[in-house]
Design a protein around this motif. Structure first.
Motif, PDB file in Angstrom:
ATOM      1  N   ALA A  41       0.829  -1.199   0.000  1.00  0.00           N
ATOM      2  CA  ALA A  41       0.000   0.000   0.000  1.00  0.00           C
ATOM      3  C   ALA A  41       0.868   1.256   0.000  1.00  0.00           C
ATOM      4  N   GLU A  42       1.993   1.203   0.715  1.00  0.00           N
ATOM      5  CA  GLU A  42       2.864   2.374   0.785  1.00  0.00           C
ATOM      6  C   GLU A  42       3.409   2.724  -0.598  1.00  0.00           C
ATOM      7  N   GLN A  43       3.887   1.731  -1.324  1.00  0.00           N
ATOM      8  CA  GLN A  43       4.404   1.986  -2.657  1.00  0.00           C
ATOM      9  C   GLN A  43       3.304   2.506  -3.574  1.00  0.00           C
ATOM     10  N   TYR A  44       2.121   1.948  -3.448  1.00  0.00           N
ATOM     11  CA  TYR A  44       1.010   2.366  -4.302  1.00  0.00           C
ATOM     12  C   TYR A  44       0.643   3.823  -4.032  1.00  0.00           C
ATOM     13  N   ILE A  45       0.535   4.184  -2.744  1.00  0.00           N
ATOM     14  CA  ILE A  45       0.147   5.551  -2.370  1.00  0.00           C
ATOM     15  C   ILE A  45       1.192   6.552  -2.848  1.00  0.00           C
ATOM     16  N   ARG A  46       2.455   6.267  -2.576  1.00  0.00           N
ATOM     17  CA  ARG A  46       3.510   7.205  -2.975  1.00  0.00           C
ATOM     18  C   ARG A  46       3.645   7.258  -4.498  1.00  0.00           C
ATOM     19  N   GLY A  47       3.395   6.142  -5.158  1.00  0.00           N
ATOM     20  CA  GLY A  47       3.471   6.113  -6.617  1.00  0.00           C
ATOM     21  C   GLY A  47       2.367   6.900  -7.289  1.00  0.00           C
ATOM     22  N   HIS A  48       1.289   7.158  -6.557  1.00  0.00           N
ATOM     23  CA  HIS A  48       0.173   7.943  -7.091  1.00  0.00           C
ATOM     24  C   HIS A  48       0.131   9.349  -6.490  1.00  0.00           C
ATOM     25  N   GLY A  49       1.273   9.777  -5.953  1.00  0.00           N
ATOM     26  CA  GLY A  49       1.365  11.142  -5.472  1.00  0.00           C
ATOM     27  C   GLY A  49       0.758  11.393  -4.111  1.00  0.00           C
ATOM     28  N   GLY A  50       0.395  10.334  -3.364  1.00  0.00           N
ATOM     29  CA  GLY A  50      -0.188  10.499  -2.035  1.00  0.00           C
ATOM     30  C   GLY A  50       0.868  10.480  -0.956  1.00  0.00           C
ATOM     31  N   GLU A  51       0.434  10.652   0.261  1.00  0.00           N
ATOM     32  CA  GLU A  51       1.361  10.620   1.388  1.00  0.00           C
ATOM     33  C   GLU A  51       0.748   9.849   2.547  1.00  0.00           C
ATOM     34  N   LEU A  52       1.603   9.186   3.302  1.00  0.00           N
ATOM     35  CA  LEU A  52       1.192   8.480   4.508  1.00  0.00           C
ATOM     36  C   LEU A  52       1.476   9.364   5.712  1.00  0.00           C
ATOM     37  N   SER A  53       0.595   9.299   6.697  1.00  0.00           N
ATOM     38  CA  SER A  53       0.741  10.120   7.893  1.00  0.00           C
ATOM     39  C   SER A  53       1.083   9.244   9.079  1.00  0.00           C
ATOM     40  N   HIS A  54       1.815   9.810  10.023  1.00  0.00           N
ATOM     41  CA  HIS A  54       2.052   9.112  11.267  1.00  0.00           C
ATOM     42  C   HIS A  54       0.804   9.229  12.130  1.00  0.00           C
ATOM     43  N   TYR A  55       0.653   8.351  13.073  1.00  0.00           N
ATOM     44  CA  TYR A  55      -0.595   8.213  13.817  1.00  0.00           C
ATOM     45  C   TYR A  55      -1.033   9.521  14.476  1.00  0.00           C
ATOM     46  N   LEU A  56      -2.115  10.094  13.952  1.00  0.00           N
ATOM     47  CA  LEU A  56      -2.791  11.242  14.535  1.00  0.00           C
ATOM     48  C   LEU A  56      -1.890  12.455  14.770  1.00  0.00           C
ATOM     49  N   THR A  57      -0.843  12.590  13.966  1.00  0.00           N
ATOM     50  CA  THR A  57      -0.038  13.803  14.063  1.00  0.00           C
ATOM     51  C   THR A  57      -0.744  14.930  13.326  1.00  0.00           C
ATOM     52  N   ALA A  58      -0.498  16.168  13.753  1.00  0.00           N
ATOM     53  CA  ALA A  58      -1.138  17.318  13.129  1.00  0.00           C
ATOM     54  C   ALA A  58      -0.611  17.491  11.705  1.00  0.00           C
ATOM     55  N   ARG A  59      -1.512  17.595  10.748  1.00  0.00           N
ATOM     56  CA  ARG A  59      -1.102  17.761   9.364  1.00  0.00           C
ATOM     57  C   ARG A  59      -0.932  19.232   9.009  1.00  0.00           C
ATOM     58  N   ALA A  60      -1.664  20.101   9.692  1.00  0.00           N
ATOM     59  CA  ALA A  60      -1.601  21.543   9.452  1.00  0.00           C
ATOM     60  C   ALA A  60      -2.322  22.229  10.601  1.00  0.00           C
ATOM     61  N   PRO A  61      -2.053  23.503  10.818  1.00  0.00           N
ATOM     62  CA  PRO A  61      -2.793  24.226  11.865  1.00  0.00           C
ATOM     63  C   PRO A  61      -4.290  24.224  11.578  1.00  0.00           C
ATOM     64  N   VAL A  62      -5.073  24.271  12.618  1.00  0.00           N
ATOM     65  CA  VAL A  62      -6.524  24.201  12.445  1.00  0.00           C
ATOM     66  C   VAL A  62      -7.070  25.400  11.684  1.00  0.00           C
ATOM     67  N   ASP A  63      -6.344  26.518  11.690  1.00  0.00           N
ATOM     68  CA  ASP A  63      -6.831  27.702  10.993  1.00  0.00           C
ATOM     69  C   ASP A  63      -6.278  27.829   9.574  1.00  0.00           C
ATOM     70  N   ASP A  64      -5.601  26.774   9.096  1.00  0.00           N
ATOM     71  CA  ASP A  64      -5.103  26.774   7.714  1.00  0.00           C
ATOM     72  C   ASP A  64      -6.234  26.324   6.794  1.00  0.00           C
ATOM     73  N   HIS A  65      -7.161  27.237   6.501  1.00  0.00           N
ATOM     74  CA  HIS A  65      -8.370  26.878   5.769  1.00  0.00           C
ATOM     75  C   HIS A  65      -8.073  26.410   4.347  1.00  0.00           C
ATOM     76  N   ASP A  66      -7.075  26.993   3.709  1.00  0.00           N
ATOM     77  CA  ASP A  66      -6.744  26.567   2.348  1.00  0.00           C
ATOM     78  C   ASP A  66      -6.347  25.101   2.315  1.00  0.00           C
ATOM     79  N   PHE A  67      -5.577  24.662   3.333  1.00  0.00           N
ATOM     80  CA  PHE A  67      -5.164  23.257   3.385  1.00  0.00           C
ATOM     81  C   PHE A  67      -6.369  22.349   3.593  1.00  0.00           C
ATOM     82  N   TRP A  68      -7.184  22.643   4.603  1.00  0.00           N
ATOM     83  CA  TRP A  68      -8.274  21.750   4.974  1.00  0.00           C
ATOM     84  C   TRP A  68      -9.387  21.727   3.940  1.00  0.00           C
ATOM     85  N   GLU A  69      -9.512  22.755   3.125  1.00  0.00           N
ATOM     86  CA  GLU A  69     -10.545  22.768   2.100  1.00  0.00           C
ATOM     87  C   GLU A  69     -10.188  21.907   0.899  1.00  0.00           C
ATOM     88  N   THR A  70      -8.920  21.564   0.754  1.00  0.00           N
ATOM     89  CA  THR A  70      -8.499  20.831  -0.441  1.00  0.00           C
ATOM     90  C   THR A  70      -7.748  19.537  -0.152  1.00  0.00           C
TER      91      THR A  70
END
Length: 238
Positions: A41-70
């Motif tokens: 799954a890791e190779q498939y995700i990265r091969g299609h331009g996706g990213e894997l996240s570590h368990y429940l780490t913050a991906r962006a600040p909660v007020d980063d609306h541009d990030f969370w909208e897309t």
């Protein structure tokens, strides 16, 4: 919906709640995200331009609306276990929470004002033996008696939708009604004998500190019950 049975043994199963067509669309979305079962799954995700996240780490600040909208869903892959968490940008995400399920949870929580805390989908691929004779058991969140007795209830429940048939031995969930009773007894004793300590608990401390004291209820193999379901069934768990 038997609320008494839910509180007594820790789970109930609602039959055929989610349409099979919705389950099929959800499975297709999962497979298109993690790739074919049996491959990395890791190779498939990265091969299609996706990213894997570590368990429940913050991906962006909660007020980063541009990030969370897309942004895409929160993805994790651990050997034979893969999960995707909201935001799941597909209408099938809502189809997996039909009005029947919402109504059942309104009855359980004794309120029409209920909240979906999070939604995540899991695919468990086949794992060859040897298997662990002692599967890990845990309690997500402990609560005190007053939280269950309040109206509306001041706690939460897990709703597990079977997107495929889960036969005996097919990566089903194991529960222990006896361990749940012991945990509830411990919570009742704490509320009775240590009221000041209980009154001082706030926010995350119910999930961490209280769970730490109530969750040490080891369950022997003879106490475990396997929760098996058919496609479209929903298990509601304490």
């Amino acid at each position: 919906m038997d609320c008494g049975l839910l509180e007594e043994r820790g789970y109930v199963i609602l039959k055929g709640v989610v349409p099979r067509a919705a389950c099929a669309r959800a499975r297709a979305l999962i497979d298109s995200t993690f790739g074919p079962p049996g491959q990395s799954a890791e190779q498939y995700i990265r091969g299609h331009g996706g990213e894997l996240s570590h368990y429940l780490t913050a991906r962006a600040p909660v007020d980063d609306h541009d990030f969370w909208e897309t942004c895409g869903p929160f993805l994790q892959s651990k050997n034979f276990y893969h999960d995707m968490r909201h935001p799941i940008r597909s209408s099938v995400a809502a189809e997996c929470i039909p009005p029947t399920l919402v109504g059942a949870m309104q009855r359980v929580l004794r309120s029409t004002d209920i909240k979906l805390a999070q939604q995540y989908w899991v695919r468990t691929d086949y794992r060859p033996p040897p298997y662990n004779d002692h599967p890990g058991m845990h309690m997500d969140h402990a609560c005190l008696p007053w939280q269950r007795e309040a109206t509306p209830q001041q706690t939460y429940y897990l709703c597990q939708v079977a997107l495929n048939d889960i036969p005996p031995g097919g990566a089903a969930t194991l529960v222990s009604p006896q361990a749940l009773r012991r945990a509830k007894a411990t919570a009742a004793r704490l509320q009775r004998e240590e009221p000041e300590w209980c009154a001082a608990l706030q926010d995350e401390q119910f999930r961490t500190t209280l769970t730490g004291r109530c969750g040490e209820q080891p369950a022997g193999p003879d106490e475990l019950v396997e929760v098996v379901m058919e496609e479209g069934d929903v298990a509601i768990m304490v």
